[in-house]
Design a protein around this motif. Structure first.
Motif: not given
Length: 256
Positions: A197-211
């Motif tokens: 993803l490029h959108d950090v807020n989409l990552a914040a909204r949907y992700s349980s984990h981050i790489l």
């Protein structure tokens, strides 16, 4: 349950180190967001995880088996990848193309049945292409072609989904048309996903984990609440970051 693991993975391309000694396991029920600036190597990493390219060192395990030792048909039954660009060259209808997602599950001379067709119709409707079933794929816009590729992936029904920038250049409606079904598959059906993803807020909204890929082989991985913070994001994107607290959680804005 099906899992995908990177073990001591070193990957480089054109002399640029993407990751050094990457150890990550994607387990059922986990939604991983893959973050990093443009050109950092997210696509290259996803291709390696899908068994489409070889690492410099280490390996990728699919169901505890080295992925490059498995037949592609076996891989396709377990793992599906949405690549960054979708171009349809050969003439076929939208429905025919969506049904290709069933091919890994059919024997060599078996034809799609009524259940396979219904899965394709359901996926076409979910990506907002209902009414396009008979249209040639060569007449689709870039956004429509991208949504059709995602529909074909849904029809494939893999336990592991690798998505390369699925929401890039999409409006909010069509971002949710992709991200919501992925979230549902991960949470309700206990599949797992890694989504660049490029959108950090989409990552914040949907992700349980981050790489996060920082460059020069450096990386960091873990639960979203531990990693998504201004300090890490400023290091990742080399710009100031501000935090906005919302009822749905923290969201991030470019700072001044």
């Amino acid at each position: 349950m099906t899992s995908l693991a990177c073990q001591s993975l070193d990957i480089s391309i054109a002399g640029k180190q993407i990751c050094n000694d990457l150890n990550v396991e994607i387990e059922p029920g986990q939604f991983w967001g893959l973050l990093g600036p443009n050109g950092i190597g997210k696509t290259t990493l996803l291709k390696c995880m899908a068994g489409l390219s070889a690492p410099d060192r280490g390996g990728v395990l699919l169901e505890n088996q080295i992925i490059d030792k498995l037949p592609r048909r076996t891989i396709a039954r377990l793992l599906g990848m949405l690549q960054q660009h979708t171009v349809y060259v050969f003439d076929a209808s939208v429905l025919e193309t969506a049904m290709t997602g069933r091919h890994p599950h059919l024997s060599y001379w078996e034809r799609e049945g009524s259940q396979d067709k219904q899965k394709a119709l359901d996926a076409i409707r979910e990506v907002d292409l209902e009414g396009f079933e008979a249209r040639s794929v060569t007449r689709l816009s870039g956004g429509e072609a991208r949504r059709l590729a995602f529909a074909s992936l849904m029809v494939q029904e893999p336990a592991i989904l690798l998505l390369d920038e699925p929401t890039n250049h999409r409006d909010m409606k069509h971002q949710s048309r992709i991200m919501n079904p992925v979230e549902r598959l991960v949470v309700k059906e206990q599949r797992c996903a890694m989504v660049a993803l490029h959108d950090v807020n989409l990552a914040a909204r949907y992700s349980s984990h981050i790489l996060m890929l920082f460059g020069d082989g450096d990386w960091q991985a873990g639960p979203v609440n531990a990693l998504l913070n201004p300090e890490n994001l400023e290091r990742l994107y080399q710009c100031p970051v501000e935090t906005l607290q919302t009822p749905a959680g923290r969201r991030f804005l470019p700072g001044s």
